[in-house]
Design a protein around this motif. Structure first.
Motif, PDB file in Angstrom:
ATOM      1  N   UNK A 289      27.919  26.988  33.394  1.00  0.00           N
ATOM      2  CA  UNK A 289      29.048  27.313  34.260  1.00  0.00           C
ATOM      3  C   UNK A 289      30.206  26.354  34.083  1.00  0.00           C
ATOM      4  N   UNK A 290      29.928  25.108  33.710  1.00  0.00           N
ATOM      5  CA  UNK A 290      31.019  24.189  33.363  1.00  0.00           C
ATOM      6  C   UNK A 290      31.851  24.782  32.228  1.00  0.00           C
ATOM      7  N   UNK A 291      31.159  25.331  31.243  1.00  0.00           N
ATOM      8  CA  UNK A 291      31.838  25.915  30.088  1.00  0.00           C
ATOM      9  C   UNK A 291      32.596  27.183  30.490  1.00  0.00           C
ATOM     10  N   UNK A 292      31.956  28.047  31.279  1.00  0.00           N
ATOM     11  CA  UNK A 292      32.600  29.283  31.732  1.00  0.00           C
ATOM     12  C   UNK A 292      33.871  28.967  32.507  1.00  0.00           C
ATOM     13  N   UNK A 293      33.765  28.083  33.497  1.00  0.00           N
ATOM     14  CA  UNK A 293      34.910  27.764  34.348  1.00  0.00           C
ATOM     15  C   UNK A 293      36.055  27.133  33.563  1.00  0.00           C
ATOM     16  N   UNK A 294      35.716  26.314  32.579  1.00  0.00           N
ATOM     17  CA  UNK A 294      36.754  25.682  31.765  1.00  0.00           C
ATOM     18  C   UNK A 294      37.524  26.721  30.951  1.00  0.00           C
ATOM     19  N   UNK A 295      36.824  27.734  30.464  1.00  0.00           N
ATOM     20  CA  UNK A 295      37.466  28.768  29.663  1.00  0.00           C
ATOM     21  C   UNK A 295      38.290  29.732  30.523  1.00  0.00           C
ATOM     22  N   UNK A 296      37.793  30.052  31.714  1.00  0.00           N
ATOM     23  CA  UNK A 296      38.404  31.095  32.539  1.00  0.00           C
ATOM     24  C   UNK A 296      39.336  30.581  33.624  1.00  0.00           C
ATOM     25  N   UNK A 297      39.295  29.276  33.900  1.00  0.00           N
ATOM     26  CA  UNK A 297      40.100  28.749  34.989  1.00  0.00           C
ATOM     27  C   UNK A 297      39.580  29.180  36.351  1.00  0.00           C
ATOM     28  N   UNK A 298      38.270  29.331  36.455  1.00  0.00           N
ATOM     29  CA  UNK A 298      37.620  29.763  37.685  1.00  0.00           C
ATOM     30  C   UNK A 298      36.830  28.607  38.291  1.00  0.00           C
ATOM     31  N   UNK A 299      36.248  28.823  39.464  1.00  0.00           N
ATOM     32  CA  UNK A 299      35.418  27.809  40.123  1.00  0.00           C
ATOM     33  C   UNK A 299      34.088  28.420  40.538  1.00  0.00           C
ATOM     34  N   UNK A 300      33.490  29.223  39.664  1.00  0.00           N
ATOM     35  CA  UNK A 300      32.205  29.848  39.973  1.00  0.00           C
ATOM     36  C   UNK A 300      31.133  28.795  40.193  1.00  0.00           C
ATOM     37  N   UNK A 301      30.245  28.981  41.165  1.00  0.00           N
ATOM     38  CA  UNK A 301      29.212  27.984  41.461  1.00  0.00           C
ATOM     39  C   UNK A 301      28.102  27.981  40.418  1.00  0.00           C
ATOM     40  N   UNK A 302      27.413  26.861  40.324  1.00  0.00           N
ATOM     41  CA  UNK A 302      26.296  26.746  39.391  1.00  0.00           C
ATOM     42  C   UNK A 302      25.003  27.230  40.041  1.00  0.00           C
ATOM     43  N   UNK A 303      24.109  27.746  39.189  1.00  0.00           N
ATOM     44  CA  UNK A 303      22.747  28.058  39.616  1.00  0.00           C
ATOM     45  C   UNK A 303      21.837  27.901  38.409  1.00  0.00           C
ATOM     46  N   UNK A 304      20.559  27.683  38.657  1.00  0.00           N
ATOM     47  CA  UNK A 304      19.624  27.473  37.549  1.00  0.00           C
ATOM     48  C   UNK A 304      19.570  28.661  36.602  1.00  0.00           C
TER      49      UNK A 304
END
Length: 345
Positions: free
Chosen positions: A194-209
């Motif tokens: 999710x760190x990678x996803x959020x960095x690419x999309x400019x989002x703040x989606x929460x992490x989960x296992x």
């Protein structure tokens, strides 16, 4: 939050896939104005908002869904939102199942650049690569990496040469892509997916296992997903102008379709990580929108003109693929009521 808006008249032409061209009907594009005080009385609602609210509460297509949250907006933000029942709001975090696919593909195309995608990568993104999950076990244990998720303990993705070039709706295509690209990343913690996803999309989606299952393991709220949809229609992503490219038939009985969960009437196509919805007008199939419904009922949508988005958020984990279709039917019925100002049965 409810926002009042003014109507801006404009025409919208739907871009068609596979060489078909046609224009959709003219529709109103609502522009949000300054925030107005919230009200709870019927008099405080516009005729369009009241029609949407009545439809959400009473429509036959929405009655079986239980509690949910629905909203509609445009590139400037939220226009109107409805929490039906209690316990689900714009900020309620829930598993979004296959709505994850659109996010992952958006991030992948953003990171690579569409012009740099190989034919093989595109086939993994439109589900024609031949890589299929053998196991439906979710990769949800703490510390699991994408590479571990790909192995026999969890997803156990395998290559089926006879399916190469045929549409087979399955997360294995994307899971194989993630293995090659972000295999060492975990669900949570340092260097997470999710760190990678959020960095690419400019989002703040929460992490989960379970984030290591990139085709169906993400969690989020309508408010989280809204950011992605707004950026998508504001042309802030590589994917924004590529919503109809590399699309393939994806309806039951369609050419080269091995498996599809699509159950609505008529044709549908699958692009890069999302469904392409449409309708047949005068014998010509026309795009009406793009979506990525999840098996638990989370349904994000963008119209063909890319000037409006919509979300229906709910989580019914005892269901299956049909829950996504139920949400689609309800969400589209509410949208019709909102745009016409007339409650729908």
């Amino acid at each position: 939050m409810k926002r009042h808006g003014r109507t801006k008249r404009g025409s919208a032409c739907g871009l068609l896939v596979l060489g078909l061209i046609g224009c959709g009907a003219t529709e109103d594009a609502l522009e949000p104005s300054a925030d107005a005080p919230q009200g709870t009385s019927r008099a405080a609602l516009t005729v369009y908002e009241q029609a949407a609210l009545d439809t959400a509460n009473n429509s036959a297509s929405c009655q079986p869904l239980g509690n949910f949250y629905w909203e509609i907006g445009n590139g400037a933000g939220l226009l109107y939102g409805i929490p039906r029942g209690s316990g689900v709001s714009a900020t309620t975090v829930m598993p979004i199942a296959s709505a994850s696919k659109w996010l992952y593909v958006g991030a992948y195309v953003q990171s690579k650049g569409y012009a740099n995608l190989s034919t093989d990568e595109k086939k993994r993104l439109n589900f024609t690569s031949g890589y299929i999950d053998e196991n439906t076990t979710l990769c949800g244990d703490a510390g699991t990496t994408v590479s571990t998720c790909y192995g026999p303990t969890y997803k156990n993705v395998s290559y089926r040469p006879l399916q190469n070039g045929r549409y087979f709706y399955n997360g294995g295509h994307m899971q194989k892509l993630a293995l090659d690209d972000i295999g060492a990343r975990k669900g949570t913690g340092l260097l997470s997916v999710m760190d990678w996803i959020n960095a690419q999309l400019g989002t703040t989606l929460p992490e989960s296992d379970s984030d290591v299952a990139v085709a169906g393991g993400f969690s989020g709220s309508a408010a989280h997903y809204r950011v992605f949809l707004m950026k998508l229609i504001n042309n802030q992503y590589e994917l924004s102008s590529k919503l109809t490219v590399d699309s393939v038939p994806a309806w039951p009985g369609g050419p080269d379709v091995s498996y599809t969960p699509w159950s609505a009437a008529g044709q549908a196509y699958y692009g890069l990580g999302h469904w392409i919805e449409g309708e047949t007008l005068s014998g010509v199939w026309t795009v009406t929108g793009h979506s990525s419904a999840g098996a638990f009922g989370f349904y994000p949508w963008v119209n063909a003109a890319r000037n409006r988005y919509m979300l229906l958020a709910r989580s019914r984990q005892l269901g299956g693929d049909e829950e996504g279709e139920k949400s689609r039917a309800c969400a589209q019925t509410i949208r019709k009521a909102y745009e016409l100002g007339v409650a729908q049965p």
